[in-house]
Motif scaffolding. Structure first.
Motif, mmCIF file in Angstrom:
data_model
loop_
_atom_site.group_PDB
_atom_site.id
_atom_site.type_symbol
_atom_site.label_atom_id
_atom_site.label_comp_id
_atom_site.label_asym_id
_atom_site.label_seq_id
_atom_site.Cartn_x
_atom_site.Cartn_y
_atom_site.Cartn_z
ATOM 1 N N ALA A 78 0.685 -1.290 -0.068
ATOM 2 C CA ALA A 78 -0.032 0.073 -0.139
ATOM 3 C C ALA A 78 0.853 1.289 -0.024
ATOM 4 C CB ALA A 78 -0.941 -0.053 1.224
ATOM 5 N N GLY A 79 1.977 1.062 0.499
ATOM 6 C CA GLY A 79 2.758 2.333 0.669
ATOM 7 C C GLY A 79 3.517 2.782 -0.787
ATOM 8 N N ASP A 80 3.055 1.909 -1.721
ATOM 9 C CA ASP A 80 3.634 2.364 -3.117
ATOM 10 C C ASP A 80 3.036 3.294 -3.787
ATOM 11 O OD1 ASP A 80 5.649 0.402 -2.819
ATOM 12 O OD2 ASP A 80 4.570 -1.148 -4.182
ATOM 13 N N GLY A 81 1.768 3.617 -3.072
ATOM 14 C CA GLY A 81 1.061 4.950 -3.591
ATOM 15 C C GLY A 81 0.048 4.351 -4.737
ATOM 16 N N LYS A 82 -0.154 3.333 -5.124
ATOM 17 C CA LYS A 82 -1.523 2.788 -5.823
ATOM 18 C C LYS A 82 -1.764 1.441 -5.360
ATOM 19 C CE LYS A 82 1.360 1.232 -9.791
ATOM 20 N NZ LYS A 82 1.432 1.304 -11.415
ATOM 21 N N ARG A 83 -2.879 1.122 -5.571
ATOM 22 C CA ARG A 83 -3.596 -0.130 -5.261
ATOM 23 C C ARG A 83 -2.992 -1.465 -6.086
ATOM 24 N NH1 ARG A 83 -8.007 -1.961 -2.639
ATOM 25 N NH2 ARG A 83 -8.906 -4.308 -3.085
ATOM 26 N N PHE A 84 -2.308 -2.285 -5.250
ATOM 27 C CA PHE A 84 -1.657 -3.326 -5.807
ATOM 28 C C PHE A 84 -2.533 -4.649 -6.193
ATOM 29 C CE2 PHE A 84 0.586 -7.557 -5.269
ATOM 30 C CZ PHE A 84 1.625 -7.630 -6.457
ATOM 31 N N ARG A 85 -2.400 -5.017 -7.445
ATOM 32 C CA ARG A 85 -3.181 -6.287 -7.695
ATOM 33 C C ARG A 85 -2.047 -7.378 -8.289
ATOM 34 N NH1 ARG A 85 -5.873 -7.481 -12.586
ATOM 35 N NH2 ARG A 85 -7.525 -8.859 -12.340
ATOM 36 N N ARG A 86 -2.295 -8.645 -7.343
ATOM 37 C CA ARG A 86 -1.241 -9.642 -7.915
ATOM 38 C C ARG A 86 -1.606 -10.334 -9.184
ATOM 39 N NH1 ARG A 86 3.060 -11.730 -9.035
ATOM 40 N NH2 ARG A 86 3.411 -13.995 -8.545
ATOM 41 N N VAL A 87 -0.764 -10.064 -10.083
ATOM 42 C CA VAL A 87 -1.122 -10.641 -11.397
ATOM 43 C C VAL A 87 0.185 -11.285 -12.035
ATOM 44 C CG1 VAL A 87 -1.960 -10.353 -13.663
ATOM 45 C CG2 VAL A 87 -2.982 -8.844 -12.162
ATOM 46 N N PRO A 88 0.314 -12.504 -11.878
ATOM 47 C CA PRO A 88 1.627 -13.534 -12.356
ATOM 48 C C PRO A 88 1.874 -13.283 -13.700
ATOM 49 C CG PRO A 88 0.389 -14.773 -10.843
ATOM 50 C CD PRO A 88 -0.515 -13.381 -11.167
ATOM 51 N N GLY A 89 2.990 -13.124 -14.124
ATOM 52 C CA GLY A 89 3.419 -12.909 -15.765
ATOM 53 C C GLY A 89 3.325 -11.442 -16.174
ATOM 54 N N THR A 90 2.851 -10.540 -15.597
ATOM 55 C CA THR A 90 2.763 -9.202 -16.241
ATOM 56 C C THR A 90 4.204 -8.603 -16.377
ATOM 57 O OG1 THR A 90 2.888 -8.158 -14.004
ATOM 58 C CG2 THR A 90 0.720 -8.688 -14.951
ATOM 59 N N GLY A 91 5.389 -9.108 -15.725
ATOM 60 C CA GLY A 91 6.750 -8.478 -16.238
ATOM 61 C C GLY A 91 7.101 -7.089 -15.805
ATOM 62 N N THR A 92 6.339 -6.450 -14.858
ATOM 63 C CA THR A 92 6.679 -5.219 -14.485
ATOM 64 C C THR A 92 6.462 -5.197 -12.918
ATOM 65 O OG1 THR A 92 4.262 -4.494 -14.730
ATOM 66 C CG2 THR A 92 5.915 -4.127 -16.493
ATOM 67 N N GLY A 93 7.297 -4.227 -12.412
ATOM 68 C CA GLY A 93 7.077 -3.775 -10.968
ATOM 69 C C GLY A 93 6.941 -4.912 -9.856
ATOM 70 N N ARG A 94 6.394 -4.705 -9.000
ATOM 71 C CA ARG A 94 6.172 -5.816 -7.952
ATOM 72 C C ARG A 94 5.857 -7.292 -8.414
ATOM 73 N NH1 ARG A 94 9.121 -3.648 -3.731
ATOM 74 N NH2 ARG A 94 7.952 -1.805 -3.010
ATOM 75 N N ASN A 95 5.095 -7.377 -9.448
ATOM 76 C CA ASN A 95 4.714 -8.505 -9.926
ATOM 77 C C ASN A 95 5.848 -9.444 -10.490
ATOM 78 O OD1 ASN A 95 1.934 -9.300 -9.669
ATOM 79 N ND2 ASN A 95 1.581 -7.322 -10.612
ATOM 80 N N ALA A 96 6.769 -8.370 -11.337
ATOM 81 C CA ALA A 96 7.925 -9.125 -11.936
ATOM 82 C C ALA A 96 8.898 -9.551 -10.766
ATOM 83 C CB ALA A 96 8.628 -7.923 -12.839
ATOM 84 N N GLN A 97 8.992 -8.628 -9.626
ATOM 85 C CA GLN A 97 9.949 -8.992 -8.695
ATOM 86 C C GLN A 97 9.557 -10.421 -7.894
ATOM 87 O OE1 GLN A 97 9.728 -5.711 -6.253
ATOM 88 N NE2 GLN A 97 10.870 -4.249 -7.367
ATOM 89 N N LEU A 98 8.170 -10.579 -7.767
ATOM 90 C CA LEU A 98 7.660 -11.801 -7.115
ATOM 91 C C LEU A 98 7.848 -12.873 -7.825
ATOM 92 C CD1 LEU A 98 4.372 -10.123 -5.425
ATOM 93 C CD2 LEU A 98 6.296 -10.933 -4.331
ATOM 94 N N ASP A 99 7.552 -12.452 -9.256
ATOM 95 C CA ASP A 99 7.673 -13.693 -10.385
ATOM 96 C C ASP A 99 8.932 -14.342 -10.212
ATOM 97 O OD1 ASP A 99 5.115 -13.506 -11.124
ATOM 98 O OD2 ASP A 99 5.318 -12.432 -12.506
ATOM 99 N N TYR A 100 9.891 -13.384 -10.216
ATOM 100 C CA TYR A 100 11.337 -14.071 -10.231
ATOM 101 C C TYR A 100 11.579 -14.755 -9.025
ATOM 102 C CZ TYR A 100 16.509 -13.952 -11.026
ATOM 103 O OH TYR A 100 17.663 -14.259 -11.417
ATOM 104 N N ALA A 101 11.531 -14.392 -7.940
ATOM 105 C CA ALA A 101 11.854 -14.932 -6.708
ATOM 106 C C ALA A 101 11.100 -16.236 -6.508
ATOM 107 C CB ALA A 101 11.501 -14.109 -5.391
ATOM 108 N N TYR A 102 9.872 -16.162 -6.975
ATOM 109 C CA TYR A 102 8.861 -17.625 -6.713
ATOM 110 C C TYR A 102 9.377 -18.507 -7.731
ATOM 111 C CZ TYR A 102 5.277 -15.007 -4.261
ATOM 112 O OH TYR A 102 4.529 -14.304 -3.384
ATOM 113 N N MET A 103 10.029 -18.008 -8.751
ATOM 114 C CA MET A 103 10.727 -19.089 -9.952
ATOM 115 C C MET A 103 11.779 -19.880 -9.453
ATOM 116 S SD MET A 103 12.086 -18.263 -13.598
ATOM 117 C CE MET A 103 13.637 -17.430 -12.895
#
Length: 305
Positions: free
Chosen positions: A165-190
Motif C-alpha cells: 500500500a505504501g507504493d502509492g497505488k492499489r496493488f493487484r497480484r497478476v503473475p506474468g505481467t513482467g513489471t513492477g512488484r509482480n515481476a519481482q515476485l515472479d522472479y523470486a517465486y521461480m
C-alpha cells in the motif's frame, strides 16, 4: 530395501562416479581418493552437468533400486532413471503410497498448508509494521478440511491490498505481467519453485499428484502445493525493494536470489533445506509413517528477532 532415505547430491560435482563391489565411488577432479557410498543405503542420486559416469554405473544403481535424477545448471531435475527390475525400491513404495492417499488425508494436508501460509502472511505484515495481521490470523483459524470455503483466497485479498500500500497505488497480484512488484515476485517465486521441484523429486514423490493444485498442463502440481508456506518469506524481502527496482539490474536479481536462501525460521534451516525436509515429511505422511503432517511456518525475518 534401504533402511533410510538417503539422497546423494552430486549436482555441483566436477568429477566422476564409478562402481566397486556394491559401492558408488565419487571422486572430485583433483582429489586423490574417492568417497565410497554403499548403494544399499542410497535412495536417490542427483547428477549435474559436469559429472562423468559410465552406463555400467547407472546399471548397478538400477540393480540396487536407486533412482538417478539428471539435473540442469540450476540443480533442478530434468529427467530421471528408475529401475524396471524386480528390486526393492524406496521410490516405488513411496509413489504407490502417494497415489493411494485418501481424499480426507489430502484435504487435511491442504488445510494445514493454507493455515500455515496465512499465518505466515500475518507475520510478514507484522514485520513490515502494517496492520492486518490479526485479521489474517482470524481467517487462518477458520480454515477447515480442504479449505472448501476458499479462505486462502479471502486472506490473499486482504493481504495483497495491504502489503504494498505504501507504493502509492492499489496493488493487484497478476503473475506474468513482467513489471513492477509482480515481476519481482515472479522472479523470486521461480527460484523457490526450482528448489521445491528438486526437493519433491529427491523425496521420490510424483510431482503431478498434488493435494490441491491440479491440471494437465502442470507437471509440478505438488511443488506448487508445498511451496505455498514459503511465499510470505519471499514477500517480506520483495517489500524491502523499491517499486521501480528492475530485474535488468543484476544487484536486484542477486538480492531476490539471496532472499530464497535466507534462514526460514528458528529451526536454523534455510528455505531450500526446509523445503527438502518438508518434502520428506510429506513422503512419510503419504506412507502413513506419521499421522499428522507437520507444516513449517514463517514467523518473520529471523535475524531481526
Amino acid at each position: 530395501m534401504q533402511s533410510q532415505w538417503r539422497v546423494i547430491d552430486c549436482v555441483d560435482l566436477d568429477g566422476m562416479i564409478s562402481y566397486e563391489r556394491g559401492h558408488m565411488k565419487v571422486k572430485r577432479r583433483g582429489d586423490d581418493e574417492p568417497v565410497s557410498i554403499p548403494l544399499a543405503q542410497t535412495a536417490v542420486v542427483l547428477i549435474g552437468l559436469h559429472v562423468c559416469c559410465s552406463s555400467a554405473v547407472l546399471y548397478e544403481m538400477a540393480r540396487a533400486g536407486v533412482s538417478v535424477m539428471l539435473c540442469d545448471w540450476r540443480g533442478v531435475p530434468d529427467a530421471a532413471l528408475h529401475s524396471w527390475a524386480n528390486v526393492p525400491s524406496e521410490v516405488a513404495a513411496r509413489q504407490i503410497a502417494q497415489s493411494g492417499m485418501t481424499l480426507p488425508r489430502k484435504k487435511n494436508a491442504w488445510m494445514k498448508i493454507v493455515k500455515a501460509k496465512i499465518r505466515g502472511q500475518a507475520a510478514c505484515l507484522d514485520a513490515l509494521g502494517i496492520e492486518g495481521g490479526g485479521i489474517l490470523r482470524g481467517i487462518a483459524s477458520s480454515v477447515k478440511s480442504g479449505d472448501i470455503s476458499n479462505y486462502e483466497g479471502y486472506a490473499a485479498r486482504e493481504y495483497w491490498r495491504r502489503i504494498f500500500a505504501g507504493d502509492g497505488k492499489r496493488f493487484r497480484r497478476v503473475p506474468g505481467t513482467g513489471t513492477g512488484r509482480n515481476a519481482q515476485l515472479d522472479y523470486a517465486y521461480m527460484i523457490l519453485r526450482g528448489f521445491t521441484i528438486k526437493a519433491i523429486l529427491s523425496a521420490g514423490l510424483i510431482p503431478t499428484l498434488g493435494v490441491n493444485h491440479h491440471g494437465r498442463g502442470n507437471y509440478f502440481c505438488l511443488a506448487d502445493d508445498l511451496l505455498e508456506v514459503y511465499r510470505p518469506a519471499i514477500d517480506y524481502c520483495v517489500a524491502q525493494l523499491g517499486v521501480s527496482d528492475c530485474l535488468s539490474d543484476r544487484d536486484v536479481k542477486k538480492y531476490l536470489a539471496d532472499s530464497v536462501n535466507q534462514q526460514f525460521n528458528s529451526s536454523g534451516l534455510t528455505i531450500p533445506s526446509s523445503v527438502s525436509d518438508f518434502a520428506q515429511q510429506f513422503g512419510l505422511y503419504c506412507e502413513k509413517r506419521i499421522d499428522s503432517l507437520v507444516v513449517p511456518e514463517y514467523q518473520g525475518p529471523y535475524e531481526k528477532r
